[in-house]
Motif scaffolding. Structure first.
Motif, mmCIF file in Angstrom:
data_model
loop_
_atom_site.group_PDB
_atom_site.id
_atom_site.type_symbol
_atom_site.label_atom_id
_atom_site.label_comp_id
_atom_site.label_asym_id
_atom_site.label_seq_id
_atom_site.Cartn_x
_atom_site.Cartn_y
_atom_site.Cartn_z
ATOM 1 N N VAL A 201 0.790 1.160 -9.216
ATOM 2 C CA VAL A 201 0.609 0.551 -7.900
ATOM 3 C C VAL A 201 0.111 1.627 -6.946
ATOM 4 O O VAL A 201 0.775 2.640 -6.739
ATOM 5 C CB VAL A 201 1.920 -0.064 -7.375
ATOM 6 N N GLN A 202 -1.072 1.419 -6.364
ATOM 7 C CA GLN A 202 -1.680 2.408 -5.492
ATOM 8 C C GLN A 202 -1.379 2.151 -4.021
ATOM 9 O O GLN A 202 -0.931 3.042 -3.326
ATOM 10 C CB GLN A 202 -3.194 2.452 -5.723
ATOM 11 N N GLU A 203 -1.667 0.939 -3.543
ATOM 12 C CA GLU A 203 -1.392 0.626 -2.137
ATOM 13 C C GLU A 203 -1.454 -0.873 -1.906
ATOM 14 O O GLU A 203 -2.097 -1.617 -2.651
ATOM 15 C CB GLU A 203 -2.367 1.331 -1.200
ATOM 16 N N ALA A 204 -0.787 -1.282 -0.835
ATOM 17 C CA ALA A 204 -0.810 -2.687 -0.429
ATOM 18 C C ALA A 204 -2.137 -2.983 0.248
ATOM 19 O O ALA A 204 -2.560 -2.257 1.138
ATOM 20 C CB ALA A 204 0.340 -2.978 0.513
ATOM 21 N N LEU A 205 -2.797 -4.047 -0.174
ATOM 22 C CA LEU A 205 -4.021 -4.504 0.487
ATOM 23 C C LEU A 205 -3.690 -5.537 1.556
ATOM 24 O O LEU A 205 -4.463 -5.734 2.486
ATOM 25 C CB LEU A 205 -4.997 -5.065 -0.538
ATOM 26 N N ASP A 206 -2.556 -6.196 1.411
ATOM 27 C CA ASP A 206 -2.003 -7.088 2.431
ATOM 28 C C ASP A 206 -0.712 -6.432 2.889
ATOM 29 O O ASP A 206 0.227 -6.284 2.114
ATOM 30 C CB ASP A 206 -1.722 -8.485 1.861
ATOM 31 N N ARG A 207 -0.656 -6.028 4.146
ATOM 32 C CA ARG A 207 0.429 -5.180 4.621
ATOM 33 C C ARG A 207 1.527 -5.952 5.355
ATOM 34 O O ARG A 207 2.540 -5.368 5.727
ATOM 35 C CB ARG A 207 -0.148 -4.082 5.489
ATOM 36 N N ALA A 208 1.353 -7.244 5.553
ATOM 37 C CA ALA A 208 2.362 -8.027 6.272
ATOM 38 C C ALA A 208 3.624 -8.150 5.420
ATOM 39 O O ALA A 208 3.551 -8.312 4.196
ATOM 40 C CB ALA A 208 1.814 -9.413 6.596
ATOM 41 N N PRO A 209 4.790 -8.105 6.051
ATOM 42 C CA PRO A 209 6.036 -8.291 5.306
ATOM 43 C C PRO A 209 6.078 -9.663 4.633
ATOM 44 O O PRO A 209 5.501 -10.633 5.126
ATOM 45 C CB PRO A 209 7.121 -8.193 6.381
ATOM 46 N N LEU A 210 6.766 -9.717 3.508
ATOM 47 C CA LEU A 210 6.961 -10.983 2.808
ATOM 48 C C LEU A 210 8.023 -11.779 3.552
ATOM 49 O O LEU A 210 9.051 -11.229 3.951
ATOM 50 C CB LEU A 210 7.383 -10.714 1.366
ATOM 51 N N THR A 211 7.749 -13.080 3.728
ATOM 52 C CA THR A 211 8.650 -13.905 4.543
ATOM 53 C C THR A 211 9.030 -15.232 3.905
ATOM 54 O O THR A 211 9.914 -15.907 4.425
ATOM 55 C CB THR A 211 8.022 -14.188 5.922
ATOM 56 N N ALA A 212 8.359 -15.629 2.807
ATOM 57 C CA ALA A 212 8.650 -16.948 2.251
ATOM 58 C C ALA A 212 8.113 -17.075 0.829
ATOM 59 O O ALA A 212 7.121 -16.427 0.469
ATOM 60 C CB ALA A 212 8.011 -18.037 3.114
ATOM 61 N N ALA A 213 8.749 -17.936 0.058
ATOM 62 C CA ALA A 213 8.222 -18.282 -1.255
ATOM 63 C C ALA A 213 6.858 -18.929 -1.058
ATOM 64 O O ALA A 213 6.619 -19.626 -0.072
ATOM 65 C CB ALA A 213 9.167 -19.243 -1.980
ATOM 66 N N GLY A 214 5.937 -18.639 -1.972
ATOM 67 C CA GLY A 214 4.577 -19.156 -1.891
ATOM 68 C C GLY A 214 3.608 -18.186 -1.239
ATOM 69 O O GLY A 214 2.393 -18.310 -1.419
ATOM 70 N N GLN A 215 4.121 -17.217 -0.486
ATOM 71 C CA GLN A 215 3.258 -16.228 0.165
ATOM 72 C C GLN A 215 2.528 -15.402 -0.889
ATOM 73 O O GLN A 215 3.058 -15.119 -1.956
ATOM 74 C CB GLN A 215 4.100 -15.312 1.056
ATOM 75 N N VAL A 216 1.305 -15.004 -0.578
ATOM 76 C CA VAL A 216 0.472 -14.226 -1.492
ATOM 77 C C VAL A 216 0.224 -12.852 -0.880
ATOM 78 O O VAL A 216 -0.018 -12.738 0.320
ATOM 79 C CB VAL A 216 -0.868 -14.954 -1.748
ATOM 80 N N PHE A 217 0.326 -11.821 -1.716
ATOM 81 C CA PHE A 217 -0.025 -10.470 -1.278
ATOM 82 C C PHE A 217 -0.766 -9.761 -2.399
ATOM 83 O O PHE A 217 -0.555 -10.015 -3.570
ATOM 84 C CB PHE A 217 1.205 -9.678 -0.810
ATOM 85 N N ARG A 218 -1.673 -8.874 -2.003
ATOM 86 C CA ARG A 218 -2.549 -8.189 -2.949
ATOM 87 C C ARG A 218 -2.239 -6.703 -2.974
ATOM 88 O O ARG A 218 -1.877 -6.123 -1.953
ATOM 89 C CB ARG A 218 -4.011 -8.402 -2.550
ATOM 90 N N MET A 219 -2.438 -6.098 -4.157
ATOM 91 C CA MET A 219 -2.181 -4.672 -4.333
ATOM 92 C C MET A 219 -3.367 -4.024 -5.041
ATOM 93 O O MET A 219 -3.959 -4.613 -5.945
ATOM 94 C CB MET A 219 -0.924 -4.452 -5.180
ATOM 95 N N ALA A 220 -3.693 -2.801 -4.618
ATOM 96 C CA ALA A 220 -4.662 -1.973 -5.343
ATOM 97 C C ALA A 220 -3.896 -1.267 -6.454
ATOM 98 O O ALA A 220 -2.811 -0.724 -6.229
ATOM 99 C CB ALA A 220 -5.302 -0.957 -4.407
ATOM 100 N N MET A 221 -4.463 -1.284 -7.645
ATOM 101 C CA MET A 221 -3.797 -0.752 -8.837
ATOM 102 C C MET A 221 -4.714 0.231 -9.552
ATOM 103 O O MET A 221 -5.935 0.226 -9.364
ATOM 104 C CB MET A 221 -3.470 -1.902 -9.796
ATOM 105 N N HIS A 222 -4.118 1.036 -10.425
ATOM 106 C CA HIS A 222 -4.884 1.908 -11.312
ATOM 107 C C HIS A 222 -4.124 2.035 -12.628
ATOM 108 O O HIS A 222 -2.919 2.255 -12.654
ATOM 109 C CB HIS A 222 -5.093 3.299 -10.722
ATOM 110 N N HIS A 223 -4.867 1.895 -13.708
ATOM 111 C CA HIS A 223 -4.309 2.104 -15.037
ATOM 112 C C HIS A 223 -5.427 2.660 -15.915
ATOM 113 O O HIS A 223 -6.511 2.086 -15.991
ATOM 114 C CB HIS A 223 -3.781 0.791 -15.618
ATOM 115 N N ALA A 224 -5.151 3.770 -16.560
ATOM 116 C CA ALA A 224 -6.182 4.446 -17.368
ATOM 117 C C ALA A 224 -6.721 3.562 -18.480
ATOM 118 O O ALA A 224 -7.882 3.681 -18.863
ATOM 119 C CB ALA A 224 -5.618 5.744 -17.941
ATOM 120 N N ARG A 225 -5.880 2.651 -18.997
ATOM 121 C CA ARG A 225 -6.340 1.791 -20.097
ATOM 122 C C ARG A 225 -6.921 0.462 -19.627
ATOM 123 O O ARG A 225 -7.321 -0.355 -20.443
ATOM 124 C CB ARG A 225 -5.201 1.555 -21.087
#
Length: 158
Positions: free
Chosen positions: A39-63
């Motif tokens: 996990v590299q960083e949050a692309l959506d920075r708003a706090p999570l507040t409810a089921a159904g909410q969507v948030f995106r993350m920047a990731m890195h994996h060598a494979r």
């Protein structure tokens, strides 16, 4: 705990459940909690507040074929300060979500005003056959990843 398609770890953290939950509900802390370094960083920075909410993350994996990639996560459980869970996946070209069938879940049990038992569970029991056919191993990490994540969480709330 381990069973056929779940992996769990538990740690007692010296902090109130509400403080721990607030850290887990903040996507900007997830890269610091992650025990793999993927996990590299949050692309959506708003706090999570409810089921159904969507948030995106920047990731890195060598494979991973691209090395750097993005995940989209949909909150499945939001029950402050007792439980929070999300389902990772990806966004398709049309904006629809394609969730992978695995989930991350944190269960918090207050032991007293300043200590909380936290259980982190990685569950891949709902991964569909077409994803399993790609040869992705489940789980894609050892049990130490969950323990490391809980230790990182404890450090953040200390």
């Amino acid at each position: 705990m381990t069973d056929q398609e779940k992996l769990s770890a538990t740690l007692t953290i010296d902090a109130p459940a509400a403080n721990i939950f607030a850290v887990l509900a903040d996507p900007t802390t997830h890269s610091s909690i992650d025990g793999t370094g993927w996990v590299q960083e949050a692309l959506d920075r708003a706090p999570l507040t409810a089921a159904g909410q969507v948030f995106r993350m920047a990731m890195h994996h060598a494979r991973h074929p691209d090395g750097d990639y993005r995940t989209v996560n949909q909150v499945q459980v939001f029950d402050p300060p007792r439980a929070i869970a999300w389902l990772p996946g990806q966004e398709k070209g049309d904006g629809d979500l394609e969730l992978g069938g695995w989930s991350w879940r944190y269960d918090l049990v207050p032991l007293d005003d300043s200590r909380t038992e936290v259980t982190l569970t990685y569950d891949w029991s709902a991964v569909p056959d077409f994803i399993r056919a790609r040869g992705i191993p489940f789980p894609p990490f050892g049990p130490d990843h969950l323990v490391d994540s809980l230790r990182h969480l404890a450090e953040l709330v200390a």
